[in-house]
Enzyme design. Structure first.
Site: not given
Ligand code: G16
Length: 545
Positions: A18, A22, A126, A278, A280, A282-283, A365-366, A377, A498
């Site tokens: 996504t 990782r 990334k 979080d 990095d 962005d959350r 939502e995440s 984000k 999920r």
């Molecule tokens: C990443 C993506 C987000 C996504 C999240 C969860 O966030 O940038 O767009 O919503 O993963 O993805 P998944 O449901 O596939 O685990 P981050 O903050 O982990 O980079």
């Protein structure tokens, strides 16, 4: 200094998920693993010779080692300059800000986001493109294709660069500029929000807040902006020092992993406002006094109040949300008379809409929210947005949210995660669901739930026409409720299922219930339809948000 071409053999598991590649640190430590992936990125790029690359990460274990490798490989591959954050630190939104501000060719972010860090934790990498956003799927697919056939990589034979000292040096023909990680980003925030009003709020002696940086990258940014520039009392930012293992914590800002902050906000003398971000940066998670704001509601509320923020005073162009995110934002968009787009999970899907100026705000939502100010984000941006709203309205977080529900109706929402389940079982569950989609149409489950539609979400990008299929199973009911099932694309151990649950409640008298209670029947139905217990052997989710 000599450029070496090192022979290598491909790894078969370098498919970006996504959000980038990782893996456990130990995977990245295999011979040539990192180098293969970095060369695969460079091999997919064209016309970058002499141009600028931005490099930084969230400070987790292996960040510094990886940066030295990337610097030497960037020099050997012909980049003209690399801008690197001091100490290797750059938050994800700060990388996006820098790429845009300095018109860099692209950037490399080293982070596994909210996944745990340390020698036994995860690492990630990334690539971001010149608009500052995550590489779109056609590029990540090309990187993966390169990684499967790679036979050599290029690296400069040179000593390490001192990334702790600000200033400029040379690595072969390439310039390395070590920059302050915070300044440009803080200036951008200052240009968006009403810092005067927020300063008044934070220094009036009546309003109190806590921000939990979770020992991750946001600490220096939050300290600089909230305490230094906006005058919040010292100690407002807790766990502010980035640590290689995040202090042993799980830097995921939700009710489970940000427990220290949650305990403070639910205590007897709780502050008015709490926020966390979080690994990095962005959350974001937003809390009021004994009050949790779901990320889906947060997006809708930011959209409703956008015009209190100087940068959005003229109004917003549109909203985009990921498919599993609740439809609360759709109602605000409808009222404002602007479009609302539904995209697959992954911030990369917002890039085209933002570039084409179709949307101003985006959210997931995440725990992700952002705008057209960058192409990622942005945790601190969301926190400042809330502070701006609180400063202007002088209302509490709870008042703002409950008023919002009274106006638009409440979308009860929850996500149930089943972590580390065997991959084959998770895939079987999804395959069964997919196979049964046709039979679900029109089916009634009890007096409330009749299936209005059941599909595997597919998205056609309205700007470039690219199609992304199999993005999650959606089951919509005639009363507007929804169930969504998908497998995470960011986990590194087994599979994470999920399950997203959403139910609309227009009646203000019924809006005050606890979400899990309100969703009880839908939760049971999710198991009936998805056969979760049967397929996974699990009787309860690992994490509920
Ligand atoms: C990443 C993506 C987000 C996504 C999240 C969860 O966030 O940038 O767009 O919503 O993963 O993805 P998944 O449901 O596939 O685990 P981050 O903050 O982990 O980079």
């Amino acid at each position: 200094m000599e450029i070496r071409t090192v022979p290598t053999t491909p790894y078969s598991d370098q498919k970006p998920g996504t959000s980038g590649l990782r893996k456990a640190v130990a995977v990245f430590q295999q011979p040539h693993y990192l180098e293969n992936f970095v060369q695969s990125i460079f091999n997919t790029l064209t016309d970058y010779q002499g141009k600028t690359l931005v490099v930084g990460g969230d400070g987790r274990y292996y960040n510094r080692t990886a940066i030295q490798v990337i610097l030497k490989m960037a020099a050997a591959n012909g980049f003209g300059k690399v801008m690197v954050g001091q100490g290797g630190i750059l938050s994800t939104p700060a990388v996006s800000c820098l790429i845009r501000k300095y018109q860099a060719f692209g950037g490399i972010v080293l982070s596994a986001s909210h996944n745990p860090g340390g020698i036994h934790g995860d690492f990630g990498i990334k690539y971001n493109v010149s608009n500052g956003g995550p590489a779109p799927e056609k590029i990540t697919e090309a990187i993966y294709a390169q990684s499967k056939t790679i036979s050599s990589y290029r690296i400069l034979e040179a000593g390490d660069v001192d990334i702790d000292r600000l200033g400029t040096s040379k690595l072969g023909d390439m310039v390395v500029e070590v920059i302050d990680p915070v300044t440009d980003y803080a200036q951008l925030m200052e240009s968006i929000f009403d810092f005067e009003r927020i300063h008044e709020l934070l220094t009036n002696g009546r309003f109190h807040m806590k921000m939990d940086a979770m020992h991750a990258v946001t600490g220096p940014y939050a300290y600089n902006i909230l305490e230094y520039r906006l005058g919040a009392p010292i100690g407002t930012v807790i766990n502010s020092k980035p640590l290689e293992d995040f202090g042993g914590g799980h830097p995921d800002p939700n009710l489970v992993y940000a427990k220290e902050l949650v305990d403070i906000l639910y205590s007897d003398d709780a502050p008015d406002f709490g926020a966390a971000s979080d690994g990095d940066g962005d959350r974001n998670m937003i809390l009021g006094r004994r009050f949790f704001v779901t990320p889906s509601d947060s997006l809708a509320i930011l959209a409703h109040y956008a015009q209190v923020v100087p940068a959005y005073r003229e109004g917003i162009k549109g909203i985009a949300r990921s498919m599993p995110t609740s439809q609360a934002a759709d109602r605000v968009a409808q009222k404002l008379g602007v479009p609302c787009y539904e995209t697959p999970t992954g911030w990369k899907f917002f890039g085209n809409l933002l570039d084409a100026d179709r949307v101003t705000l985006c959210g997931e939502e995440s725990f992700g929210t952002g705008s057209n100010h960058v192409r990622e984000k942005d945790g601190l941006w969301a926190i400042l947005f809330w502070l701006n709203i609180l400063a202007v309205t002088q209302k509490s977080v709870a008042e703002i949210v409950t008023n919002h529900w009274a106006t638009y109706g409440r979308h009860f929402y929850s996500r149930h995660d089943y972590e580390e389940i065997p991959t084959d079982r998770a895939e079987d569950l999804m395959a069964n669901l997919r196979a049964n989609l046709g039979q679900l149409q029109g089916k009634q489950f009890n007096s409330r739930y009749t299936v209005a539609y059941a599909d595997d979400f597919s998205y056609t990008d309205p700007i470039d026409g690219s199609v992304s299929r199999n993005q999650g199973i959606r089951i919509g009911f005639t009363d507007g409720s929804r169930l969504v099932y998908r497998l995470s694309g960011t986990g590194t151990k087994g599979a994470t299922l999920r399950v997203y649950l959403e139910q609309y409640e227009p009646d203000p008298y019924k809006q005050q219930q606890d979400a899990q209670t309100a969703l009880k029947d839908l939760i049971a139905l999710a198991d009936t339809i998805g056969q979760i217990t049967h397929c996974t052997g699990r009787t309860a989710p690992t994490v509920i948000t």
